[in-house]
Scaffold this motif. Structure first.
Motif, PDB file in Angstrom:
ATOM      1  N   TYR A  60       1.142  -0.870   0.104  1.00 49.27           N
ATOM      2  CA  TYR A  60       0.602  -0.232   0.082  1.00 49.27           C
ATOM      3  C   TYR A  60       1.189   1.062   0.385  1.00 49.27           C
ATOM      4  CZ  TYR A  60      -3.135   3.851   1.468  1.00 49.27           C
ATOM      5  OH  TYR A  60      -3.901   4.336   1.095  1.00 49.27           O
ATOM      6  N   VAL A  61       1.911   1.286   0.600  1.00 50.84           N
ATOM      7  CA  VAL A  61       2.879   2.430   1.188  1.00 50.84           C
ATOM      8  C   VAL A  61       3.758   2.431  -0.429  1.00 50.84           C
ATOM      9  CG1 VAL A  61       4.753   3.628   2.121  1.00 50.84           C
ATOM     10  CG2 VAL A  61       2.395   2.913   3.422  1.00 50.84           C
ATOM     11  N   LEU A  62       3.832   1.478  -1.337  1.00 49.33           N
ATOM     12  CA  LEU A  62       5.425   1.593  -2.084  1.00 49.33           C
ATOM     13  C   LEU A  62       3.956   2.435  -3.700  1.00 49.33           C
ATOM     14  CD1 LEU A  62       7.030  -1.259  -2.203  1.00 49.33           C
ATOM     15  CD2 LEU A  62       7.923   0.298  -2.145  1.00 49.33           C
ATOM     16  N   HIS A  63       2.802   2.084  -3.111  1.00 49.97           N
ATOM     17  CA  HIS A  63       1.408   2.149  -4.559  1.00 49.97           C
ATOM     18  C   HIS A  63       1.753   3.456  -3.769  1.00 49.97           C
ATOM     19  CE1 HIS A  63      -1.002   2.208  -6.857  1.00 49.97           C
ATOM     20  NE2 HIS A  63      -2.502   2.653  -6.457  1.00 49.97           N
ATOM     21  N   GLU A  64       0.495   4.149  -3.290  1.00 53.36           N
ATOM     22  CA  GLU A  64       0.383   5.661  -1.955  1.00 53.36           C
ATOM     23  C   GLU A  64       1.080   5.916  -2.402  1.00 53.36           C
ATOM     24  OE1 GLU A  64      -3.045   6.290  -2.458  1.00 53.36           O
ATOM     25  OE2 GLU A  64      -3.000   4.063  -3.262  1.00 53.36           O
ATOM     26  N   VAL A  65       2.580   5.961  -1.695  1.00 52.75           N
ATOM     27  CA  VAL A  65       3.261   7.096  -1.556  1.00 52.75           C
ATOM     28  C   VAL A  65       5.163   7.549  -2.624  1.00 52.75           C
ATOM     29  CG1 VAL A  65       4.967   8.116  -0.048  1.00 52.75           C
ATOM     30  CG2 VAL A  65       2.902   6.914   0.473  1.00 52.75           C
ATOM     31  N   PHE A  66       4.636   5.670  -3.110  1.00 51.26           N
ATOM     32  CA  PHE A  66       6.282   5.915  -4.501  1.00 51.26           C
ATOM     33  C   PHE A  66       5.435   6.396  -5.611  1.00 51.26           C
ATOM     34  CE2 PHE A  66       8.254   4.737   0.251  1.00 51.26           C
ATOM     35  CZ  PHE A  66       9.119   6.060   0.226  1.00 51.26           C
ATOM     36  N   GLY A  67       3.706   5.943  -5.599  1.00 53.85           N
ATOM     37  CA  GLY A  67       3.689   5.410  -7.116  1.00 53.85           C
ATOM     38  C   GLY A  67       4.157   5.067  -7.758  1.00 53.85           C
ATOM     39  N   PHE A  68       4.132   2.749  -6.907  1.00 53.49           N
ATOM     40  CA  PHE A  68       4.820   1.933  -7.784  1.00 53.49           C
ATOM     41  C   PHE A  68       3.363   1.373  -8.678  1.00 53.49           C
ATOM     42  CE2 PHE A  68       8.661  -0.384  -5.940  1.00 53.49           C
ATOM     43  CZ  PHE A  68       8.899   0.899  -5.271  1.00 53.49           C
ATOM     44  N   GLY A  69       3.387   1.315  -9.966  1.00 51.50           N
ATOM     45  CA  GLY A  69       2.566   0.417 -10.702  1.00 51.50           C
ATOM     46  C   GLY A  69       2.525  -1.331 -10.522  1.00 51.50           C
ATOM     47  N   PRO A  70       1.287  -2.114 -10.927  1.00 50.20           N
ATOM     48  CA  PRO A  70       0.717  -3.141 -11.093  1.00 50.20           C
ATOM     49  C   PRO A  70       1.770  -4.170 -10.789  1.00 50.20           C
ATOM     50  CG  PRO A  70      -0.395  -2.307 -11.580  1.00 50.20           C
ATOM     51  CD  PRO A  70       0.032  -1.043 -11.827  1.00 50.20           C
ATOM     52  N   VAL A  71       3.448  -3.846 -11.931  1.00 53.10           N
ATOM     53  CA  VAL A  71       4.221  -4.491 -12.240  1.00 53.10           C
ATOM     54  C   VAL A  71       5.518  -3.852 -11.797  1.00 53.10           C
ATOM     55  CG1 VAL A  71       6.622  -4.669 -14.314  1.00 53.10           C
ATOM     56  CG2 VAL A  71       3.459  -4.150 -15.398  1.00 53.10           C
ATOM     57  N   ARG A  72       6.280  -3.158 -10.593  1.00 53.87           N
ATOM     58  CA  ARG A  72       6.502  -3.169  -9.442  1.00 53.87           C
ATOM     59  C   ARG A  72       6.284  -3.593  -9.083  1.00 53.87           C
ATOM     60  NH1 ARG A  72       8.947   2.785  -9.742  1.00 53.87           N
ATOM     61  NH2 ARG A  72      10.241   2.101  -8.276  1.00 53.87           N
ATOM     62  N   LEU A  73       5.217  -3.307  -8.281  1.00 49.17           N
ATOM     63  CA  LEU A  73       4.307  -3.966  -6.655  1.00 49.17           C
ATOM     64  C   LEU A  73       5.143  -5.933  -7.031  1.00 49.17           C
ATOM     65  CD1 LEU A  73       1.480  -1.878  -5.966  1.00 49.17           C
ATOM     66  CD2 LEU A  73       3.554  -2.019  -5.389  1.00 49.17           C
ATOM     67  N   LYS A  74       4.304  -6.357  -8.533  1.00 49.67           N
ATOM     68  CA  LYS A  74       4.390  -7.433  -8.642  1.00 49.67           C
ATOM     69  C   LYS A  74       5.642  -8.224  -8.473  1.00 49.67           C
ATOM     70  CE  LYS A  74       3.192 -11.616  -9.998  1.00 49.67           C
ATOM     71  NZ  LYS A  74       3.411 -12.541  -9.466  1.00 49.67           N
ATOM     72  N   ARG A  75       7.100  -7.741  -9.071  1.00 50.77           N
ATOM     73  CA  ARG A  75       8.781  -8.173  -8.870  1.00 50.77           C
ATOM     74  C   ARG A  75       8.810  -7.974  -6.919  1.00 50.77           C
ATOM     75  NH1 ARG A  75      10.685  -3.458 -13.029  1.00 50.77           N
ATOM     76  NH2 ARG A  75      12.368  -3.479 -10.776  1.00 50.77           N
ATOM     77  N   PHE A  76       7.846  -6.584  -6.688  1.00 50.27           N
ATOM     78  CA  PHE A  76       8.569  -6.153  -5.366  1.00 50.27           C
ATOM     79  C   PHE A  76       8.448  -7.680  -4.436  1.00 50.27           C
ATOM     80  CE2 PHE A  76       7.459  -5.215  -1.054  1.00 50.27           C
ATOM     81  CZ  PHE A  76       8.711  -4.355  -0.201  1.00 50.27           C
ATOM     82  N   CYS A  77       7.178  -7.780  -4.912  1.00 55.26           N
ATOM     83  CA  CYS A  77       6.571  -9.018  -3.969  1.00 55.26           C
ATOM     84  C   CYS A  77       6.614 -10.549  -3.884  1.00 55.26           C
ATOM     85  CB  CYS A  77       4.749  -8.712  -4.488  1.00 55.26           C
ATOM     86  SG  CYS A  77       3.870 -10.032  -3.152  1.00 55.26           S
ATOM     87  N   ASP A  78       6.995 -10.089  -5.213  1.00 57.30           N
ATOM     88  CA  ASP A  78       8.397 -11.713  -5.174  1.00 57.30           C
ATOM     89  C   ASP A  78       9.244 -12.439  -4.492  1.00 57.30           C
ATOM     90  OD1 ASP A  78       6.219 -12.847  -6.587  1.00 57.30           O
ATOM     91  OD2 ASP A  78       7.182 -11.891  -9.557  1.00 57.30           O
ATOM     92  N   GLN A  79       9.812 -10.889  -4.847  1.00 55.20           N
ATOM     93  CA  GLN A  79      11.289 -10.649  -4.209  1.00 55.20           C
ATOM     94  C   GLN A  79      11.320 -10.787  -2.684  1.00 55.20           C
ATOM     95  OE1 GLN A  79      13.943 -10.953  -6.113  1.00 55.20           O
ATOM     96  NE2 GLN A  79      15.298 -11.255  -4.170  1.00 55.20           N
ATOM     97  N   TYR A  80      10.657  -9.874  -2.430  1.00 54.95           N
ATOM     98  CA  TYR A  80       9.878 -10.049  -0.822  1.00 54.95           C
ATOM     99  C   TYR A  80       9.800 -11.559  -0.113  1.00 54.95           C
ATOM    100  CZ  TYR A  80       7.605  -8.882   3.706  1.00 54.95           C
ATOM    101  OH  TYR A  80       7.239  -8.615   4.994  1.00 54.95           O
ATOM    102  N   SER A  81       9.378 -12.396  -1.176  1.00 54.21           N
ATOM    103  CA  SER A  81       8.453 -13.995  -0.898  1.00 54.21           C
ATOM    104  C   SER A  81       9.340 -14.468  -0.784  1.00 54.21           C
ATOM    105  CB  SER A  81       7.260 -14.089  -1.644  1.00 54.21           C
ATOM    106  OG  SER A  81       6.039 -12.918  -1.265  1.00 54.21           O
ATOM    107  N   ALA A  82      10.954 -14.188  -1.596  1.00 55.51           N
ATOM    108  CA  ALA A  82      12.004 -15.116  -2.478  1.00 55.51           C
ATOM    109  C   ALA A  82      12.792 -14.889  -0.936  1.00 55.51           C
ATOM    110  CB  ALA A  82      12.713 -15.372  -3.480  1.00 55.51           C
ATOM    111  N   GLU A  83      12.991 -13.588  -0.709  1.00 48.50           N
ATOM    112  CA  GLU A  83      13.788 -13.659   0.775  1.00 48.50           C
ATOM    113  C   GLU A  83      13.450 -13.468   2.263  1.00 48.50           C
ATOM    114  OE1 GLU A  83      16.365 -12.199   0.757  1.00 48.50           O
ATOM    115  OE2 GLU A  83      16.019 -11.908  -1.586  1.00 48.50           O
ATOM    116  N   CYS A  84      11.818 -13.973   1.800  1.00 51.22           N
ATOM    117  CA  CYS A  84      11.791 -14.316   3.397  1.00 51.22           C
ATOM    118  C   CYS A  84      12.199 -15.908   3.330  1.00 51.22           C
ATOM    119  CB  CYS A  84       9.802 -13.718   3.368  1.00 51.22           C
ATOM    120  SG  CYS A  84       9.946 -12.475   4.243  1.00 51.22           S
ATOM    121  N   ALA A  85      11.301 -16.797   2.562  1.00 52.10           N
ATOM    122  CA  ALA A  85      11.628 -17.738   2.142  1.00 52.10           C
ATOM    123  C   ALA A  85      13.038 -18.245   2.478  1.00 52.10           C
ATOM    124  CB  ALA A  85      10.927 -18.774   0.961  1.00 52.10           C
TER     125      ALA A  85
END
Length: 89
Positions: A60-85
């Protein structure tokens, strides 16, 4: 009853009691292991819920504050999930 028969009877009683104690300990260990597994499962589920809530706020913050669109949010989410794993392993 002779002395030999009495000793045999006492050994049988001791053996039966010992087997009962061992059997009870095995059952106790199995119950404790089952409880331990269930607690771990619940902790994993709670942690996953926490991570989902945390990720929602971050996205939410990345989208609302920093203007991340769906593609960047998806890339971030995938990388975040990989790092958590990686951290969990």
């Amino acid at each position: 009853m002779g002395k030999g028969a009495r000793n045999r009877k006492q050994r049988e009683v001791v053996t039966t009691v010992a087997k009962s104690i061992v059997s009870a300990e095995i059952k106790k260990d199995k119950v404790q292991q089952a409880m331990h597994n269930e607690i771990n499962n619940q902790l994993v589920k709670a942690h996953e819920r926490f991570l989902n809530d945390e990720l929602s706020v971050i996205l939410y913050v990345l989208h609302e504050v920093f203007g991340f669109g769906p593609v960047r949010l998806k890339r971030f989410c995938d990388q975040y999930s990989a790092e958590c794993a990686k951290l969990r392993d």
